[in-house]
Design a protein around this motif. Structure first.
Motif, short mmCIF file in Angstrom:
data_model
loop_
_atom_site.label_atom_id
_atom_site.label_comp_id
_atom_site.label_asym_id
_atom_site.label_seq_id
_atom_site.Cartn_x
_atom_site.Cartn_y
_atom_site.Cartn_z
N GLU A 26 0.83 -1.21 0.00
CA GLU A 26 0.00 0.00 0.00
C GLU A 26 0.86 1.26 0.00
OE1 GLU A 26 -4.01 -1.51 2.26
OE2 GLU A 26 -2.33 -0.89 3.53
N ARG B 232 -3.58 2.56 -1.88
CA ARG B 232 -2.34 2.89 -2.57
C ARG B 232 -1.94 4.32 -2.22
NH1 ARG B 232 -2.26 -1.51 -3.08
NH2 ARG B 232 -1.98 -2.87 -4.87
N LYS C 114 -7.21 1.01 -3.78
CA LYS C 114 -6.38 0.56 -4.90
C LYS C 114 -7.17 0.49 -6.21
CE LYS C 114 -6.86 -4.41 -4.59
NZ LYS C 114 -6.70 -5.46 -3.68
N ALA D 70 -6.60 3.54 -8.07
CA ALA D 70 -5.23 4.08 -8.04
C ALA D 70 -4.62 4.21 -9.43
CB ALA D 70 -4.35 3.20 -7.17
#
Ligand code: FAD
Length: 808
Positions: free
Chosen positions: A690, A722, A771, A774
């Motif tokens: 992450e 992220r 994420k 991201a």
């Protein structure tokens, strides 16, 4: 009273009772709370009973939200009324600067799930009829605001805990605490002794005295605090009748006041500037149910503002003034967690807002005791954020300052003066003479930037007086060579025959070869980060670690808790026994080469090398690494040689135009390299994938490092978040940290830090998003001072994306 228990909680105030309840709810029922008198016999019984979700630290705000949500549950479990009135409230701004601050609070609230809304002064007056709207420029409405019955809540926690199997012993005073050779604790009371694995100091007003029983001087101090209760007011009766509701809470920051309805009248409390310490050195054991003498003169200036801002108060009488003491830590946040060097001794004290924070403190502490981890990011209230430097006199100065500024704005470029300078390095005066503007880190004075004569920080939410000067410092580094002081890093020395195996288990990286350094993430059992360091192998026998200065105590607590019992590994926090200087920029090697006989050519001393060498006449340890992301060197030197090393570098650097740069320039430099930092981007709630640190994790190394299995699982599943770098379309104000990140019109993440990257001439923000979004370069916005600014993801660093400068 039982003679043995798994846990002894000392103190039956709201905090101790919450800890007891949470331990029992979590399954530890062999727990006993010892209270020297009746429950609530400290500051708890005379509290105003206000509760709210707002806190400067978003993680503490989350725990406050949890606390408020808990009251219903403990009421049901215990059958004890808590008297909770969730009235809602308004936070009032009398100045534009305050409204800017409130906009930041609203932005934070968006990703914390706290329902806040900016409203006009007129709208505020429609919600809270006592306000004179002409006195304010705006407000924020908070629905999760209210008040409760302090005694009811405390007894509800205690009764619920008892129902779950915990015990409460009243009129049982702890007189001493002694550690047995087998590690268990003897808690000695006026009624006998309890032997226990864990002791929790929730002694509130007496937390210092309980700490002293085990040789601990906790940085807490009590302050007198006053609130008044008015006679019944016709305006209150009218409103109650007309709306069928109570008058809502109000916080008037500029008047330093808080208000709420109390029966047919109002309660008004104040954090006055002319504040008063209570029981400076020692809290008397016979204090309990008495109140302190009110001193209306002390609070008169605040009341004057209050009577102007809320005119109905001018026509009413004061029925009662309550003056009582309660404790604060130097920064006003609680002190929670295990104490370094005292296994099994825990603290839950310095809680100045027990009814907003007590539940969260109990939850975090019980998780920590039972699971080995607080289960949340509680750095802002971790007892380890203070070291030995937080002496009694320092605490006194800081607590007074904090109390008097409780409702004051702290601008992002504002440094608070009390208790300073405390720790300084040998070059302090030299740097001060060059115009250093000082900040403070873990008690140490740190140069922030260098101001020409007559220029200083003008406090602002926006770019300020330092902007052009920090830009020049940045240019010094990128175009030539700059020198900065880096003594504020934490430095550790690891030795002993077991050092290699121990480091291999503690750190997730591969260990560097002799004379080399590496970046070294450290993980917890759950695979999340608990540190990020630079690790150097000096000679296969001695290892050097550099890390975040503010986390020295935090990391030492972790390191020491994991040392082998056979003494085969020694770790020492070097603190200011080792000071630091750094040079960086394309001419940095030229400067170094002039002051040392060592071969510092790229071939002989490449990127990530470390060696002992003399700089001028000063023996130093030099590492070829730079947080600026440029060609650079970190130079570690014992304090008696720091001035000599500094002078040698400055003299040698003259022909290359060497100049000083401070930590604000360093921030601008690291931002254009997407370099994260501890306590901002790297915190114990993020995994290495992450946080983008997975490239430094040696998933395949033989050693079974702590958190390996969880880290492997994170790598497989990809984690949830992220860390991204953004370029923000900001104009005159950059992000500070904790702003909301929007994507396609919805709040999806939060900013961890940022600022203006002067060399790239871009406003940069680092922050976390889920994420799933991201890899979407577009659609992001970041909220700055209430305005959503377009933000583009910047995957590659803005400066030296191919790392050519660093490795050249
Ligand atoms: C005037 C005033 C107004 C306030 N208003 C608010 C408000 O509106 N909202 C809010 O959230 N907070 C408010 N507070 C603050 C709040 O009261 C505290 O945050 C809270 O009471 C702290 O609780 P505690 O359990 O940590 O400490 P305490 O209440 O001090 O409890 C500590 C307990 O430990 C016991 N103890 C200590 N040593 C020993 C020993 N050796 N053996 C056995 N027992 C021991 C003591 O007898 C005591 O009962 C106010 C405080 C004051 C003074």
């Amino acid at each position: 009273m039982k003679s043995h228990a798994k846990v002894v909680v000392i103190g039956g105030g709201v905090v101790g009772c919450s800890v007891l309840f949470h331990l029992a709810r979590h399954g530890w029922t062999d727990v006993v709370l010892l209270e020297r008198d009746e429950l609530t016999s400290g500051s708890t019984w005379h509290a105003a009973g206000g509760m709210h979700t707002i806190n400067g630290d978003p993680n503490v705000a989350k725990l406050q939200k949890y606390t408020i949500s808990l009251y219903k549950e403990i009421e049901e479990l215990s059958g004890q009324a808590t008297g909770v009135h969730l009235t809602g409230g308004v936070l009032l701004a009398a100045t534009e600067a305050r409204l800017d601050w409130l906009r930041g609070v609203v932005s934070k609230g968006r990703y914390l799930g706290i329902d806040l809304e900016v409203i006009s002064a007129k709208e505020a007056a429609e919600l809270m009829p006592l306000i004179d709207p002409s006195q304010f420029v705006g407000a924020v409405r908070n629905k999760e605001d209210g008040h409760l019955d302090p005694s009811g809540v405390t007894h509800a926690y205690a009764k619920a805990a008892r129902k779950l199997g915990a015990e409460v012993e009243r009129f049982t005073k702890v007189e001493d605490i002694v550690r047995r050779p087998d590690g268990l604790w003897r808690v000695i009371t006026n009624k006998g002794e309890v032997v226990t694995e864990h002791v929790v100091n929730a002694g509130g007003l007496w937390a210092r005295e309980v700490g002293r029983m085990v040789g601990l001087e906790l940085p807490v101090l009590a302050m007198e605090h006053m609130y008044l209760i008015t006679e019944d007011m016709p305006e209150v009766a009218d409103w109650n009748k007309k709306t069928g509701t109570e008058i809502i809470h109000a916080v008037d920051f500029d008047g330093e006041l808080y208000l709420r309805q109390e029966r047919g009248g109002m309660l008004m409390g104040t954090y006055e500037k002319a504040n008063k310490v209570w029981s400076e050195f020692q809290t008397p054991w016979n204090f309990g149910h008495e109140l302190l003498e009110p001193d209306i003169d002390r609070i008169a200036p605040s009341l004057e503002v209050g009577f102007r801002h809320f005119p109905a108060f001018q026509k009413t009488g004061i029925k009662q003034i309550i003056n009582g003491p309660f404790t604060f830590a130097p920064d006003g946040n609680p002190l929670v967690g295990p104490v370094r060097g005292l296994p099994g001794f825990w603290v839950a004290c310095g809680v100045m807002a027990g009814f907003s924070q007590g539940g969260g403190v109990g939850l975090a502490l019980s998780n920590w005791m039972i699971e080995g981890d607080p289960g949340a990011d509680i750095w802002a209230m971790d007892v380890s954020r203070y070291g030995d430097w937080a002496t009694m006199a320092y605490t006194n100065a800081k607590v007074r300052e904090n109390y008097s500024r409780r409702f004051s704005i702290r601008f992002p470029n504002e440094e608070l003066p009390a208790g300073r300078p405390l720790k300084t390095t040998p070059v302090y005066d030299t740097l001060a003479a060059k115009g250093a503007q000082w900040g403070v880190s873990y008690g140490l004075e740190v140069p922030l930037w260098y101001a020409p004569d007559g220029v200083k920080d003008e406090f602002s939410w926006r770019r300020s007086t330092d902007f052009e000067h920090v830009a020049k410092e940045v240019a010094t580094v990128r175009d030539g060579v700059g020198l900065s002081e880096i003594s504020n890093f934490a430095k550790y020395k690891v030795t002993g025959e077991g050092a290699v195996a121990w480091l291999d288990r503690m750190l997730a990286c591969r260990l560097p070869k002799r004379g080399r350094m590496t970046l070294a993430p450290m993980l917890k059992d759950d695979g999340k980060l608990i540190g990020d360091f630079t690790l150097a192998n000096i000679d296969d026998h001695e290892w050097f670690i550099a890390g975040s200065g503010i986390a020295e105590q935090y990391h030492m607590r972790w390191f020491e808790a994991h040392l082998p019992k056979d003494g085969s590994v020694k770790i020492e926090a070097l603190g200011q026994k080792l000071t630091g200087l750094a040079i960086a920029g394309p001419k940095a090697r030229d400067v170094l080469a002039k002051v040392t006989r060592a071969d510092v050519s790229n071939a002989a001393f490449p990127f990530m090398a470390m060696a002992r060498m003399d700089i001028g006449m000063a023996p130093c340890l030099v590492g070829r690494v730079s947080y600026t992301g440029d060609l650079g060197y970190e130079i570690w030197v014992t304090p008696e040689y720091q001035r000599a090393a500094y002078q040698a570098l400055i003299t040698a650097g003259e022909e290359f135009g060497i100049s000083l740069f401070g930590s604000r320039a360093l921030n601008a430099l690291r931002l254009e390299k997407n370099h994260g930092s501890w306590a901002r981007e790297y915190r114990p709630i993020y995994g290495p994938v992450e946080a983008g640190l997975d490239r430094f994790v040696a998933y395949g190394k033989d050693a079974d490092f702590i958190g390996k299995q969880a880290a492997l699982a994170e790598r497989k599943q990809g984690g949830k978040l992220r860390l991204l770098a953004f370029i923000v379309d900001a104009t005159d104000a950059d992000v500070i940290g904790d702003e909301a990140i929007w994507h396609d019109g919805v709040v999806r993440g939060w900013v961890t830090s940022g600022g203006y990257a002067h060399n790239a001439k871009k406003s940069v923000a680092l922050g976390y998003v889920p994420k799933e979004i991201a890899d979407k370069p577009d659609g992001f916005e970041i909220e700055i001072l209430g305005k959503r600014r377009a933000a583009r993801v910047q995957a590659a660093p803005l400066f030296d994306a191919n790392f050519e400068r660093m490795r050249a």
